[in-house]
Write a protein that holds these residues in place. Structure first.
Motif, short mmCIF file in Angstrom:
data_model
loop_
_atom_site.label_atom_id
_atom_site.label_comp_id
_atom_site.label_asym_id
_atom_site.label_seq_id
_atom_site.Cartn_x
_atom_site.Cartn_y
_atom_site.Cartn_z
N ARG A 30 0.84 -1.19 0.00
CA ARG A 30 0.00 0.00 0.00
C ARG A 30 0.88 1.24 0.00
O ARG A 30 2.09 1.17 0.21
N HIS A 46 2.47 8.40 -4.28
CA HIS A 46 1.16 8.38 -4.91
C HIS A 46 1.24 8.79 -6.39
O HIS A 46 0.65 8.14 -7.26
N LEU A 49 2.85 6.03 -8.46
CA LEU A 49 1.94 4.91 -8.67
C LEU A 49 0.87 5.27 -9.69
O LEU A 49 0.47 4.43 -10.51
N LEU A 53 0.25 3.20 -13.00
CA LEU A 53 -1.09 2.70 -13.26
C LEU A 53 -1.56 3.15 -14.64
O LEU A 53 -2.14 2.37 -15.39
N LYS A 60 -4.22 -2.03 -9.31
CA LYS A 60 -4.64 -1.56 -8.01
C LYS A 60 -5.89 -2.33 -7.61
O LYS A 60 -6.93 -2.22 -8.25
N SER A 61 -5.78 -3.15 -6.57
CA SER A 61 -6.96 -3.88 -6.08
C SER A 61 -7.27 -3.32 -4.71
O SER A 61 -6.54 -3.58 -3.76
N GLU A 63 -6.84 -0.99 -2.05
CA GLU A 63 -5.77 -0.03 -1.74
C GLU A 63 -4.39 -0.61 -2.02
O GLU A 63 -3.40 0.06 -1.83
N ARG A 64 -4.36 -1.87 -2.43
CA ARG A 64 -3.07 -2.52 -2.68
C ARG A 64 -2.62 -2.35 -4.12
O ARG A 64 -3.41 -2.51 -5.06
N TYR A 65 -1.36 -2.04 -4.29
CA TYR A 65 -0.78 -1.98 -5.61
C TYR A 65 0.09 -3.21 -5.84
O TYR A 65 0.81 -3.64 -4.94
#
Lengths: 255, 255
Positions: A30, A46, A49, A53, A60-61, A63-65
């Motif tokens: 996260r 952020h 990421l 993305l 991103k599932s 809050e997990r990357y």
DNA sequence: GAGAACTGTTCGTAACACACAAACAGTTTA
DNA sequence: TAAACTGTTTGTGTGTTACGAACAGTTCTC
């Protein structure tokens, strides 16, 4: 502190690469965890990421990357680009069935050994090595088999960069000892690893030559010291790795 | 023009990711070639490559830059992280031997199908698909088998993003037709691809469910239309993909 | 063999992108 | 209910970065 050894290196790119490595090591994480892990602010992480993305390099599932399947594609591309992967896989499958021990193939990159393929026979030992794993060259049979055919200054460079850290009582830690061992290996044609990396583990390895007689990798057999003794360790298995190395060399030239 | 769809995206990272993609597509390239390929100055590309080299993500042989073996490691990590790769591989090897056609497994990511594994039987067709390759969902059996079990709004999103491009005369290009086809597939339990992506190629696919009855992928069999006819196409092979999908589901739950 | 047309690399600079910190909106915990 | 977490957003100043041009080598070409 993102240490930049090279001049004119791009900080933002470095941060992203550190995030990618972090996601790889942790199998996904996260934002806050990553920020702490690489020592950057949450906001910065952020933004990086968001970019990854956008380019579909991460998913991103909740809050997990996590690293995306694009890395599967990139990895497959690298594998195919090598040109010898399929040949190596076929031969090592045969070898593993024949000697019923762990057999591996590695090549060298940036001064370290990289495992490309492994196959465990029935009773084979389980080691921590996986495909893509990097390892010091001086303490494993695969590494020494390759180093033995490198020009001396190249070996010196590698030692300067990565040192000769000790893993066990038997690890070679002095330059002189390493070079004399490499001389022996070069003359003999194959390398041993007598518990130099892992206690209780013995290995034998032979180098694989490419088109221009340059070393492109090495084949090894690893097993518990209790089973790696006498003629089997000093004659039978060395002959097997040499034979396999030759098979790979020949098949690699016709593909 | 590095088009940035998302707000607060980092340009420098975008450039590096484009370089990585370019190196993947071309199997390695030189500075000038990359600069022209991605539309940036030589100096810029040079700095990015220096950074990638510093982090050992690329290697430099002479003047050529190539993706490094780190991507093999990252790809392997992604593969293992999926958790179903080994199960899929085992089952598809069996299935390929049984039906002697090309069998494949794919999952969905960012609105597209991604091939995870393929195995060609003896007389199997050769397609351009490789592990990691991404494909539109609406025109292949694997994709439709998965879409059929997605909520409608999710399918709408995917269409909005990727459209419904035509590949052959048979490709579904209207939303209404797609949704009615998906209804049929959902009721029936498996999906066909009757030359919708490639002329002369027919496929059958069944979805694979994960722990929470969410679709995690699909299994397909592909072959030339000449061999994919009658009971074999409409009954025998559908039964096989459904059975394989079930085997994968069950084994995935215990690993 | 001289020059032209390539390379890859280095460097100075000006615009601007980026990394930070702090504020914000939600959730979970206490 | 408040406190302690999240992840996200925003503004801002500094330092970064992408550019273009100059530089040093190679490889052509004639």
């Amino acid at each position: 502190m993102g240490e930049t050894t090279e001049p004119r290196t791009i900080q933002a790119v470095g941060i992203t690469l550190e995030i990618i490595d972090y996601l790889h090591e942790t199998d996904g994480a996260r934002v806050t965890e990553i920020a702490e892990g690489i020592g950057r602010s949450k906001g910065t992480v952020h933004c990086h990421l968001a970019t990854l993305l956008d380019y579909e390099h991460v998913i991103k599932s909740g809050e997990r990357y996590t690293l995306g399947l694009r890395y599967l594609e990139l990895g497959e591309g690298v594998k195919q680009h090598l040109g010898i992967y399929d040949v190596v896989a076929d031969e090592l499958d045969d070898l593993a069935g024949e000697c019923e021990e762990l057999v591996q193939f590695a090549t060298e990159e940036h001064g370290r050994a990289v495992y490309l393929y492994k196959k465990g026979g029935e009773r084979a030992v389980q080691t921590a090595s996986t495909v893509g794993k990097r390892e010091h060259l001086h303490c494993i049979s695969l590494g020494k088999a390759m180093l033995a055919h490198y020009p001396r200054e190249r070996v010196e460079e590698i030692i300067d960069r990565h040192g000769l850290p000790a893993y066990t009582e038997e690890t070679i830690t002095s330059r002189d000892e390493l070079f004399s061992t490499l001389d022996t290996i070069r003359e003999r044609g194959y390398a041993f690893d007598d518990e130099e990396k892992i206690d209780g583990l013995r290995c034998v390895a032979a180098p694989v030559n490419g088109a221009n007689d340059e070393v492109i990798g090495a084949v090894s057999i690893s097993g518990p010291s209790s089973r790696m003794t006498g003629d089997r360790y000093y004659e039978e298995l060395p002959n097997k790795v040499i034979r396999s190395a030759n098979v790979i060399e020949i098949n690699a030239k016709f593909s």
